[in-house]
Motif scaffolding. Structure first.
Motif, short mmCIF file in Angstrom:
data_model
loop_
_atom_site.label_atom_id
_atom_site.label_comp_id
_atom_site.label_asym_id
_atom_site.label_seq_id
_atom_site.Cartn_x
_atom_site.Cartn_y
_atom_site.Cartn_z
N ALA A 51 30.70 -21.44 -15.49
CA ALA A 51 30.60 -20.00 -15.76
C ALA A 51 29.25 -19.66 -16.38
CB ALA A 51 31.75 -19.55 -16.66
N ARG A 52 28.77 -20.51 -17.29
CA ARG A 52 27.50 -20.22 -17.98
C ARG A 52 26.30 -20.35 -17.03
NH1 ARG A 52 24.06 -17.97 -19.49
NH2 ARG A 52 22.86 -18.13 -21.40
N VAL A 53 26.28 -21.38 -16.21
CA VAL A 53 25.18 -21.54 -15.24
C VAL A 53 25.21 -20.38 -14.25
CG1 VAL A 53 24.34 -22.95 -13.31
CG2 VAL A 53 24.89 -24.02 -15.50
N SER A 54 26.39 -19.95 -13.86
CA SER A 54 26.51 -18.83 -12.93
C SER A 54 25.91 -17.57 -13.54
CB SER A 54 27.97 -18.57 -12.58
OG SER A 54 28.54 -19.69 -11.97
N ARG A 55 26.25 -17.31 -14.79
CA ARG A 55 25.70 -16.12 -15.46
C ARG A 55 24.18 -16.18 -15.51
NH1 ARG A 55 28.33 -16.21 -20.23
NH2 ARG A 55 26.55 -16.59 -21.59
N TRP A 56 23.63 -17.35 -15.85
CA TRP A 56 22.17 -17.51 -15.88
C TRP A 56 21.58 -17.27 -14.49
CZ3 TRP A 56 18.90 -20.72 -13.25
CH2 TRP A 56 17.55 -20.65 -13.64
N ALA A 57 22.21 -17.85 -13.46
CA ALA A 57 21.68 -17.74 -12.09
C ALA A 57 21.67 -16.30 -11.62
CB ALA A 57 22.50 -18.60 -11.14
N ALA A 113 11.79 -11.19 -0.55
CA ALA A 113 12.51 -12.31 -1.18
C ALA A 113 13.42 -11.77 -2.28
CB ALA A 113 11.51 -13.29 -1.77
N VAL A 114 14.62 -12.33 -2.36
CA VAL A 114 15.55 -11.95 -3.42
C VAL A 114 14.99 -12.39 -4.77
CG1 VAL A 114 17.89 -12.25 -4.33
CG2 VAL A 114 17.53 -12.03 -1.86
N VAL A 115 14.49 -13.62 -4.83
CA VAL A 115 13.85 -14.14 -6.03
C VAL A 115 12.41 -14.48 -5.64
CG1 VAL A 115 13.83 -15.97 -7.78
CG2 VAL A 115 16.02 -15.09 -6.91
N PRO A 116 11.45 -13.86 -6.27
CA PRO A 116 10.05 -14.09 -5.89
C PRO A 116 9.64 -15.55 -6.05
CG PRO A 116 10.24 -12.24 -7.43
CD PRO A 116 11.58 -12.89 -7.36
N ALA A 117 8.77 -16.00 -5.17
CA ALA A 117 8.23 -17.35 -5.25
C ALA A 117 7.58 -17.56 -6.62
CB ALA A 117 7.21 -17.58 -4.14
N GLY A 118 7.77 -18.74 -7.19
CA GLY A 118 7.18 -19.05 -8.48
C GLY A 118 7.97 -18.59 -9.68
N ARG A 119 9.09 -17.90 -9.46
CA ARG A 119 9.87 -17.36 -10.59
C ARG A 119 10.35 -18.46 -11.53
NH1 ARG A 119 11.81 -14.29 -14.18
NH2 ARG A 119 13.97 -13.65 -14.28
N GLY A 155 18.30 -14.20 -10.87
CA GLY A 155 18.39 -13.11 -9.90
C GLY A 155 19.00 -13.48 -8.57
N LEU A 156 19.76 -14.58 -8.51
CA LEU A 156 20.40 -14.94 -7.24
C LEU A 156 21.49 -13.94 -6.88
CD1 LEU A 156 20.77 -18.83 -7.53
CD2 LEU A 156 18.98 -17.51 -6.38
N HIS A 157 21.85 -13.91 -5.60
CA HIS A 157 22.89 -13.02 -5.10
C HIS A 157 24.22 -13.74 -4.88
CE1 HIS A 157 25.00 -10.11 -2.62
NE2 HIS A 157 25.12 -11.03 -1.69
N ARG A 158 24.17 -15.01 -4.42
CA ARG A 158 25.39 -15.73 -4.05
C ARG A 158 25.31 -17.18 -4.52
NH1 ARG A 158 29.57 -16.05 0.00
NH2 ARG A 158 29.71 -18.13 0.89
N LEU A 159 26.41 -17.66 -5.08
CA LEU A 159 26.55 -19.07 -5.46
C LEU A 159 27.78 -19.63 -4.78
CD1 LEU A 159 25.92 -18.80 -9.32
CD2 LEU A 159 24.32 -19.62 -7.58
N ARG A 160 27.71 -20.90 -4.46
CA ARG A 160 28.87 -21.56 -3.84
C ARG A 160 29.14 -22.89 -4.51
NH1 ARG A 160 24.59 -22.60 -0.74
NH2 ARG A 160 24.30 -24.74 0.00
N ILE A 161 30.38 -23.32 -4.38
CA ILE A 161 30.82 -24.65 -4.80
C ILE A 161 31.56 -25.25 -3.62
CG2 ILE A 161 32.32 -25.97 -6.35
CD1 ILE A 161 31.88 -23.76 -8.46
N GLU A 162 31.21 -26.46 -3.27
CA GLU A 162 31.89 -27.18 -2.21
C GLU A 162 32.45 -28.47 -2.80
OE1 GLU A 162 29.11 -27.78 1.00
OE2 GLU A 162 28.53 -25.66 0.99
N HIS A 163 33.70 -28.80 -2.44
CA HIS A 163 34.31 -30.04 -2.93
C HIS A 163 35.35 -30.51 -1.93
CE1 HIS A 163 38.18 -28.21 -3.94
NE2 HIS A 163 37.47 -27.15 -4.30
#
Length: 191
Positions: free
Chosen positions: A128-134, A5-11, A139-147
């Protein structure tokens, strides 16, 4: 061999939902029951209703939704923040990570602002701030925005927050006025 897992369960459950500072005297904080009026107002705002599928809220339904936001954090399903003045006061918007796939390391950023928060770049800074936290803390690898392609304000927010346009998804989301093509913006941790 199993892919880890990229981010462990329970993180997320192990982390307290942080308060994230923004420029100009704003913060991202957990939703509180006292924020129910902001959700009610979002259901009455024509722009929010046009571009989002939030629906309308009674006070009871708003309080239930806020409780659900808190539960989603504990379950690792979503991370939803209220956009609010750092000095205290009512929320003027919402930003969050939804459709979280912690095992696969991805999520979708979603957002809206009431008129009191619009026009000063607040959502770009929040994105930008939420992305930096994520990326850095979760520890996420990819974020997306759909509109919707018909929503240039969301397109500008995504682009200014460092999410390049990857393409157009045809007929991807049903809005009140019919099916909309959607822009897909994405950002990787390594960008």
């Amino acid at each position: 061999m199993e892919i880890p897992a990229v981010v462990p369960a329970g993180r997320m459950r192990a982390l307290a939902q942080p308060v994230l500072d923004l420029p100009g005297g704003w913060v991202l904080r957990a939703w509180e029951p006292s924020d129910a009026p902001a959700l009610i107002a979002s259901g009455l705002d024509p722009d929010i209703q046009h571009w989002n599928r939030t629906g309308r809220f009674t006070e009871e339904r708003a309080e239930e939704r806020i409780a659900r936001y808190r539960g989603h954090w504990a379950d690792g399903k979503a991370a939803i923040w209220a956009v609010a003045p750092a000095s205290g006061g009512p929320a003027v918007g919402l930003i969050g990570l939804a459709d979280l796939d912690l095992r696969g390391g991805s999520g979708e950023i979603l957002y809206w602002l009431l008129p009191a928060g619009r026009g000063a770049g607040l959502m770009t800074a929040a994105t930008a701030r939420v992305s930096r936290w994520a990326f850095e803390d979760l520890g996420l690898h990819r974020l997306r925005i759909e509109h919707s392609v018909a929503n240039p304000a969301s397109c500008a927010i995504a682009t200014k927050a460092g999410f390049p346009l990857e393409g157009t998804m045809r007929g991807a989301l049903l809005h009140v006025d019919g099916w909309h093509d959607e822009h897909l913006h994405a950002r990787l941790r390594t960008d």
